[in-house]
Design a protein around this motif. Structure first.
Motif, PDB file in Angstrom:
ATOM      1  N   ASP A 114      -1.222 -47.778 -42.032  1.00  0.00           N
ATOM      2  CA  ASP A 114      -2.732 -47.591 -41.897  1.00  0.00           C
ATOM      3  C   ASP A 114      -3.083 -46.351 -42.457  1.00  0.00           C
ATOM      4  O   ASP A 114      -2.505 -45.241 -41.934  1.00  0.00           O
ATOM      5  CB  ASP A 114      -3.357 -48.217 -40.615  1.00  0.00           C
ATOM      6  N   ASN A 115      -4.222 -46.151 -43.178  1.00  0.00           N
ATOM      7  CA  ASN A 115      -4.778 -44.744 -43.372  1.00  0.00           C
ATOM      8  C   ASN A 115      -3.996 -43.899 -43.971  1.00  0.00           C
ATOM      9  O   ASN A 115      -3.809 -42.753 -43.663  1.00  0.00           O
ATOM     10  CB  ASN A 115      -5.598 -44.144 -42.209  1.00  0.00           C
TER      11      ASN A 115
ATOM     12  N   TYR B 165      -1.861 -53.616 -51.069  1.00  0.00           N
ATOM     13  CA  TYR B 165      -2.807 -52.766 -50.248  1.00  0.00           C
ATOM     14  C   TYR B 165      -4.012 -53.268 -50.059  1.00  0.00           C
ATOM     15  O   TYR B 165      -4.529 -54.140 -50.656  1.00  0.00           O
ATOM     16  CB  TYR B 165      -2.545 -51.319 -50.889  1.00  0.00           C
TER      17      TYR B 165
ATOM     18  N   SER C 184      -8.169 -51.510 -48.636  1.00  0.00           N
ATOM     19  CA  SER C 184      -9.051 -50.318 -48.369  1.00  0.00           C
ATOM     20  C   SER C 184      -8.723 -49.871 -46.943  1.00  0.00           C
ATOM     21  O   SER C 184      -8.318 -50.896 -46.091  1.00  0.00           O
ATOM     22  CB  SER C 184     -10.535 -50.509 -48.473  1.00  0.00           C
ATOM     23  N   ALA C 185      -8.783 -48.605 -46.502  1.00  0.00           N
ATOM     24  CA  ALA C 185      -8.356 -48.286 -45.012  1.00  0.00           C
ATOM     25  C   ALA C 185      -9.212 -48.693 -44.225  1.00  0.00           C
ATOM     26  O   ALA C 185     -10.648 -48.770 -44.476  1.00  0.00           O
ATOM     27  CB  ALA C 185      -8.345 -46.688 -45.300  1.00  0.00           C
ATOM     28  N   SER C 186      -8.824 -48.940 -42.979  1.00  0.00           N
ATOM     29  CA  SER C 186      -9.539 -49.384 -41.946  1.00  0.00           C
ATOM     30  C   SER C 186     -10.157 -48.327 -41.079  1.00  0.00           C
ATOM     31  O   SER C 186      -9.692 -48.126 -40.018  1.00  0.00           O
ATOM     32  CB  SER C 186      -8.813 -50.650 -41.216  1.00  0.00           C
ATOM     33  N   THR C 187     -11.138 -47.573 -41.491  1.00  0.00           N
ATOM     34  CA  THR C 187     -11.433 -46.349 -40.677  1.00  0.00           C
ATOM     35  C   THR C 187     -12.813 -46.653 -39.886  1.00  0.00           C
ATOM     36  O   THR C 187     -13.386 -45.693 -39.455  1.00  0.00           O
ATOM     37  CB  THR C 187     -11.912 -45.415 -42.017  1.00  0.00           C
TER      38      THR C 187
ATOM     39  N   PRO D  38      -7.907 -42.716 -48.334  1.00  0.00           N
ATOM     40  CA  PRO D  38      -6.892 -43.575 -47.659  1.00  0.00           C
ATOM     41  C   PRO D  38      -6.967 -44.971 -47.840  1.00  0.00           C
ATOM     42  O   PRO D  38      -8.024 -45.623 -48.141  1.00  0.00           O
ATOM     43  CB  PRO D  38      -7.445 -43.177 -46.240  1.00  0.00           C
ATOM     44  N   PHE D  39      -6.015 -45.608 -48.000  1.00  0.00           N
ATOM     45  CA  PHE D  39      -5.567 -46.719 -47.991  1.00  0.00           C
ATOM     46  C   PHE D  39      -4.555 -47.359 -47.094  1.00  0.00           C
ATOM     47  O   PHE D  39      -3.909 -46.708 -46.281  1.00  0.00           O
ATOM     48  CB  PHE D  39      -5.194 -47.173 -49.265  1.00  0.00           C
ATOM     49  N   ASP D  40      -4.648 -48.815 -46.662  1.00  0.00           N
ATOM     50  CA  ASP D  40      -3.459 -49.500 -45.668  1.00  0.00           C
ATOM     51  C   ASP D  40      -2.635 -50.103 -46.848  1.00  0.00           C
ATOM     52  O   ASP D  40      -3.033 -50.939 -47.556  1.00  0.00           O
ATOM     53  CB  ASP D  40      -4.265 -50.263 -44.951  1.00  0.00           C
TER      54      ASP D  40
ATOM     55  N   SER E  39      -2.536 -41.433 -47.266  1.00  0.00           N
ATOM     56  CA  SER E  39      -2.885 -40.573 -48.193  1.00  0.00           C
ATOM     57  C   SER E  39      -1.968 -40.801 -49.186  1.00  0.00           C
ATOM     58  O   SER E  39      -2.417 -40.796 -50.611  1.00  0.00           O
ATOM     59  CB  SER E  39      -3.243 -39.274 -47.753  1.00  0.00           C
TER      60      SER E  39
ATOM     61  N   ASP F  46      -0.397 -39.221 -43.768  1.00  0.00           N
ATOM     62  CA  ASP F  46      -1.847 -39.118 -43.826  1.00  0.00           C
ATOM     63  C   ASP F  46      -2.384 -37.713 -44.532  1.00  0.00           C
ATOM     64  O   ASP F  46      -1.515 -37.131 -45.109  1.00  0.00           O
ATOM     65  CB  ASP F  46      -2.358 -39.213 -42.370  1.00  0.00           C
TER      66      ASP F  46
END
Length: 196
Positions: free
Chosen positions: A142-143, A163, A165-168, A90-92, A145, A116
């Motif tokens: 956010d997040n 973009y 990296s996703a904030s997980t 996942p990415f933002d 796919s 997603d």
């Protein structure tokens, strides 16, 4: 004054300073344009680019003004109206610059939708009007796919795909910091009222 300072400090906690910008300048072109799939770049920058995404160069006569930064851009090859960009992790998605080339048959609008990993829609930009002047289309999804790009028809170009990296991880401390600064400010105001 204190309220303004608290707001500014809160904004500092929420700012995104780690954004990655793809401007497609690092893709070697032997012709004015080439599809990402045909040069085995469909996994470019950690994303899977559907087969009709093409990287072009401003040396192509009808695309002389198509790049926002540098001399290369991304376009919907063969005027494909529905294209996807996906990722294994996942990415933002922050946004992308969109315009139309100097042609007669160009897109009038483009819509970006984010999904997603469960194919649930996260959000959409709706139909954003496009023309020969680049416009920033903010996604702030956010997040993600995968993203779908839909247009009414014909050609459009993209540049500076942005973009993170996703904030997980654990939720950001910004709301708590903002609350703490606000309470601190109220305490100071209360003390000032008591002394006067």
């Amino acid at each position: 004054m204190i309220k303004t300072i608290n707001i500014l400090i809160g904004l500092l906690f929420t700012m995104n300073i780690n954004a990655t910008v793809l401007n497609f300048e690092d893709i070697k072109l032997d012709t004015p344009y080439v599809t990402l799939a045909s040069i085995d770049q469909n996994e470019y920058a950690g994303f899977t680019w559907e087969h009709n995404w093409a990287v072009g160069n401003v040396s192509n006569n009808n695309y002389a003004d198509a790049a926002l930064s540098g001399s290369q851009y991304l376009s919907n090859f063969r005027a494909d109206k529905n294209l996807t960009i996906s990722a294994n992790t996942p990415f933002d998605f922050d946004g992308v610059w969109i315009a139309t080339p100097s042609l007669t048959n160009v897109a009038k609008w483009v819509s970006i939708s984010a999904f997603d990993q469960y194919d649930q829609m996260i959000g959409t930009t709706g139909q954003v009007a496009v023309n020969q002047e680049y416009s920033w289309v903010a996604g702030i999804f956010d997040n993600v796919s995968y993203l779908t790009f839909t247009s009414d028809a014909f050609w459009y170009v993209l540049d500076d795909f942005t973009y993170n990296s996703a904030s997980t991880s654990v939720p950001a401390p910004a709301p708590f910091a903002f609350l703490a600064f606000g309470l601190f400010g109220l305490t100071i105001l209360k003390k000032k009222k008591v002394t006067h």
